[in-house]
Design a protein around this motif. Structure first.
Motif, PDB file in Angstrom:
ATOM      1  N   GLY A  70      23.781 -14.193  15.569  1.00  0.00           N
ATOM      2  CA  GLY A  70      23.999 -15.615  15.799  1.00  0.00           C
ATOM      3  C   GLY A  70      25.090 -15.905  16.810  1.00  0.00           C
ATOM      4  O   GLY A  70      25.228 -17.031  17.267  1.00  0.00           O
ATOM      5  N   VAL A  71      25.854 -14.917  17.167  1.00  0.00           N
ATOM      6  CA  VAL A  71      26.946 -15.125  18.138  1.00  0.00           C
ATOM      7  C   VAL A  71      26.684 -14.309  19.406  1.00  0.00           C
ATOM      8  O   VAL A  71      26.813 -14.794  20.516  1.00  0.00           O
ATOM      9  CB  VAL A  71      28.314 -14.729  17.536  1.00  0.00           C
ATOM     10  CG1 VAL A  71      29.417 -14.878  18.576  1.00  0.00           C
ATOM     11  CG2 VAL A  71      28.613 -15.576  16.311  1.00  0.00           C
ATOM     12  N   GLY A  72      26.298 -13.076  19.213  1.00  0.00           N
ATOM     13  CA  GLY A  72      26.044 -12.210  20.358  1.00  0.00           C
ATOM     14  C   GLY A  72      27.243 -11.334  20.664  1.00  0.00           C
ATOM     15  O   GLY A  72      27.976 -10.933  19.757  1.00  0.00           O
ATOM     16  N   TYR A  73      27.434 -11.091  21.947  1.00  0.00           N
ATOM     17  CA  TYR A  73      28.486 -10.194  22.397  1.00  0.00           C
ATOM     18  C   TYR A  73      29.562 -10.999  23.118  1.00  0.00           C
ATOM     19  O   TYR A  73      29.263 -11.981  23.792  1.00  0.00           O
ATOM     20  CB  TYR A  73      27.911  -9.167  23.368  1.00  0.00           C
ATOM     21  CG  TYR A  73      26.887  -8.247  22.741  1.00  0.00           C
ATOM     22  CD1 TYR A  73      27.272  -7.004  22.243  1.00  0.00           C
ATOM     23  CD2 TYR A  73      25.549  -8.613  22.663  1.00  0.00           C
ATOM     24  CE1 TYR A  73      26.330  -6.152  21.670  1.00  0.00           C
ATOM     25  CE2 TYR A  73      24.605  -7.771  22.090  1.00  0.00           C
ATOM     26  CZ  TYR A  73      25.006  -6.539  21.596  1.00  0.00           C
ATOM     27  OH  TYR A  73      24.078  -5.708  21.031  1.00  0.00           O
ATOM     28  N   VAL A  74      30.806 -10.539  22.998  1.00  0.00           N
ATOM     29  CA  VAL A  74      31.896 -11.149  23.765  1.00  0.00           C
ATOM     30  C   VAL A  74      31.833 -10.583  25.187  1.00  0.00           C
ATOM     31  O   VAL A  74      31.865  -9.364  25.380  1.00  0.00           O
ATOM     32  CB  VAL A  74      33.265 -10.846  23.125  1.00  0.00           C
ATOM     33  CG1 VAL A  74      34.392 -11.369  24.008  1.00  0.00           C
ATOM     34  CG2 VAL A  74      33.331 -11.476  21.741  1.00  0.00           C
ATOM     35  N   VAL A  75      31.701 -11.494  26.150  1.00  0.00           N
ATOM     36  CA  VAL A  75      31.473 -11.086  27.532  1.00  0.00           C
ATOM     37  C   VAL A  75      32.543 -10.108  28.019  1.00  0.00           C
ATOM     38  O   VAL A  75      32.231  -9.037  28.548  1.00  0.00           O
ATOM     39  CB  VAL A  75      31.420 -12.339  28.458  1.00  0.00           C
ATOM     40  CG1 VAL A  75      31.499 -11.947  29.928  1.00  0.00           C
ATOM     41  CG2 VAL A  75      30.142 -13.131  28.181  1.00  0.00           C
ATOM     42  N   GLU A  76      33.814 -10.461  27.805  1.00  0.00           N
ATOM     43  CA  GLU A  76      34.863  -9.650  28.389  1.00  0.00           C
ATOM     44  C   GLU A  76      34.954  -8.263  27.749  1.00  0.00           C
ATOM     45  O   GLU A  76      35.017  -7.255  28.450  1.00  0.00           O
ATOM     46  CB  GLU A  76      36.207 -10.379  28.260  1.00  0.00           C
ATOM     47  CG  GLU A  76      37.255  -9.798  29.195  1.00  0.00           C
ATOM     48  CD  GLU A  76      38.609 -10.485  29.015  1.00  0.00           C
ATOM     49  OE1 GLU A  76      38.620 -11.700  28.709  1.00  0.00           O
ATOM     50  OE2 GLU A  76      39.637  -9.806  29.163  1.00  0.00           O
ATOM     51  N   SER A  77      34.919  -8.221  26.408  1.00  0.00           N
ATOM     52  CA  SER A  77      35.106  -6.917  25.766  1.00  0.00           C
ATOM     53  C   SER A  77      33.869  -6.041  25.942  1.00  0.00           C
ATOM     54  O   SER A  77      33.987  -4.819  26.045  1.00  0.00           O
ATOM     55  CB  SER A  77      35.481  -7.074  24.292  1.00  0.00           C
ATOM     56  OG  SER A  77      34.496  -7.819  23.618  1.00  0.00           O
ATOM     57  N   LEU A  78      32.697  -6.657  26.009  1.00  0.00           N
ATOM     58  CA  LEU A  78      31.503  -5.839  26.243  1.00  0.00           C
ATOM     59  C   LEU A  78      31.542  -5.242  27.653  1.00  0.00           C
ATOM     60  O   LEU A  78      31.191  -4.077  27.861  1.00  0.00           O
ATOM     61  CB  LEU A  78      30.215  -6.654  26.050  1.00  0.00           C
ATOM     62  CG  LEU A  78      28.911  -5.852  26.208  1.00  0.00           C
ATOM     63  CD1 LEU A  78      28.836  -4.679  25.239  1.00  0.00           C
ATOM     64  CD2 LEU A  78      27.689  -6.761  26.040  1.00  0.00           C
ATOM     65  N   GLY A  79      32.002  -6.049  28.621  1.00  0.00           N
ATOM     66  CA  GLY A  79      32.170  -5.529  29.981  1.00  0.00           C
ATOM     67  C   GLY A  79      33.126  -4.342  30.000  1.00  0.00           C
ATOM     68  O   GLY A  79      32.827  -3.305  30.604  1.00  0.00           O
ATOM     69  N   ASP A  80      34.257  -4.476  29.296  1.00  0.00           N
ATOM     70  CA  ASP A  80      35.217  -3.362  29.233  1.00  0.00           C
ATOM     71  C   ASP A  80      34.584  -2.122  28.616  1.00  0.00           C
ATOM     72  O   ASP A  80      34.798  -0.998  29.083  1.00  0.00           O
ATOM     73  CB  ASP A  80      36.435  -3.764  28.375  1.00  0.00           C
ATOM     74  CG  ASP A  80      37.326  -4.781  29.087  1.00  0.00           C
ATOM     75  OD1 ASP A  80      37.211  -4.915  30.323  1.00  0.00           O
ATOM     76  OD2 ASP A  80      38.134  -5.438  28.398  1.00  0.00           O
ATOM     77  N   ALA A  81      33.800  -2.350  27.557  1.00  0.00           N
ATOM     78  CA  ALA A  81      33.192  -1.210  26.856  1.00  0.00           C
ATOM     79  C   ALA A  81      32.191  -0.495  27.755  1.00  0.00           C
ATOM     80  O   ALA A  81      32.127   0.745  27.789  1.00  0.00           O
ATOM     81  CB  ALA A  81      32.508  -1.687  25.574  1.00  0.00           C
ATOM     82  N   ILE A  82      31.404  -1.274  28.501  1.00  0.00           N
ATOM     83  CA  ILE A  82      30.427  -0.639  29.406  1.00  0.00           C
ATOM     84  C   ILE A  82      31.147   0.107  30.520  1.00  0.00           C
ATOM     85  O   ILE A  82      30.812   1.245  30.850  1.00  0.00           O
ATOM     86  CB  ILE A  82      29.427  -1.673  29.981  1.00  0.00           C
ATOM     87  CG1 ILE A  82      28.540  -2.232  28.859  1.00  0.00           C
ATOM     88  CG2 ILE A  82      28.558  -1.045  31.072  1.00  0.00           C
ATOM     89  CD1 ILE A  82      27.544  -3.292  29.309  1.00  0.00           C
TER      90      ILE A  82
END
Lengths: 230, 230
Positions: A70-82
């Motif tokens: 229902g929320v998805g992924y946090v743009v910034e932290s997902l970018g860092d993780a990738i």
């Protein structure tokens, strides 16, 4: 690492198609970050990469991230993780071999620097080119390659020479001790297993395009070839 | 078409992996032709393309060619057959959009002309660039794109703009009537089914490379990822 994205300390092996999709997710995340978006759904990432939602969740699971329903992924932290999973969170020392048109464009290419690629030195076999500067870096003769790679602890070799010289340059880069090769020459190079080589082949891309255009001219396209984007 | 290679008048649909291998066979055939070789085995073509012999024979069967047992393929006629199958036996009229570093390198790129790509016009959104010449071609403002594509019957659009402009440029090229797009921007573009778009994504290639290098650092590589070349 914030909020809704759990990042766990795993580092799974990532297959080549997954790696390519991770790159495409990262492009979309960068676009969203630039436009101020905080979260993103797996659906939207899937649209950007041409992948199904389930595939997106699987790919992001491989690198140890999961969205919140229902929320998805946090743009910034997902970018860092990738970025961390791919290895572009750190910088890479590279040498460029070939100071022709493609080499000069690559030396000036904004995205190389954005990805943390620092072109530490440029080499060319043509004595008339040695000594010139391209994008601020002095072109050196090939004799100086091995010493430079060793002394400056160069990790990546970029090949931008004519096809007939590509293998020889690859051999010299491998012998000098680079850990990976990016090959812009329209010829495959053979490298030992321990040194990955990725080819960016303009001619193969051109040929795929004209083939597809020719085939479209000839009538309707079978379903399995539909809906491509690139 | 000579001697040992039978070329029959079929034109089968060619899948994307087959298309890529055909490009690699063609590179090898060009190399052999330049060194004066008259015939080649499916084994040698396979080595050059990283494919099994049976795969080579199957691919060449798809385009209607077959070797003679114990002799192999005639280098020259097989090259002609592959060029005809791909569509590089004829010339293609292209426009280049984007006169930055990559665009300038592409305009000067020897292989474009070798493949029959004629860059008929160059466009750039930056008014300060319009009017300059790159590789002998005057850079025109974007306003002139649609008219040029129509009047000069341009078939291919080449995108070499920053990622944030790529989709808009693709839309304009499609609206103007190009039949195919070659996209050098590090962003996928969405295009209608009738207009194939092939992406050449340097950043994705870089990211695949650093990912592979990072993974090699971490220990032995599983068998299925071994022995790559590019």
């Amino acid at each position: 690492m914030g909020g809704y994205t759990r990042v766990v300390a795993v580092r799974a092996r990532v297959s080549s198609p997954t790696a390519h999709r991770l790159s495409l997710y990262l492009r979309e995340l960068e676009r969203l970050a630039a436009s101020g978006r905080a979260t993103v759904s797996s659906r939207q990432l899937g649209v950007a990469a041409g992948a199904a939602e389930a595939q997106v969740r699987k790919d992001l699971g491989v690198i140890g991230t999961a969205g919140l329903p229902g929320v998805g992924y946090v743009v910034e932290s997902l970018g860092d993780a990738i970025r961390a999973a791919i290895g572009v969170h750190r910088s890479w020392r590279a040498v460029l071999v070939g100071a022709g048109n493609i080499g000069r464009a690559l030396a000036a290419y904004r995205s190389f620097r954005e990805e943390g690629f620092e072109i530490a030195a440029v080499f060319d076999a043509d004595p008339s080119v040695a000594g010139r500067r391209i994008s601020g870096t002095k072109v050196q003769p090939m004799d100086a390659l091995a010493e430079c790679v060793r002394r400056q602890e160069i990790e990546i070799g970029i090949i931008a020479v004519p096809p007939e010289s590509a293998q020889e340059v690859a051999d010299r880069l491998v012998a000098a001790g680079v850990q990976g090769i990016l090959n812009f020459a329209p010829r495959r190079v053979r490298v030992p297993d321990r040194v990955p080589a990725i080819g960016v082949d303009f001619r193969a891309a051109l040929e795929r395009l004209v083939l597809e255009v020719s085939q479209r001219d000839e009538g309707p396209v079978p379903a399995r070839r539909r809906g491509r984007s690139a």
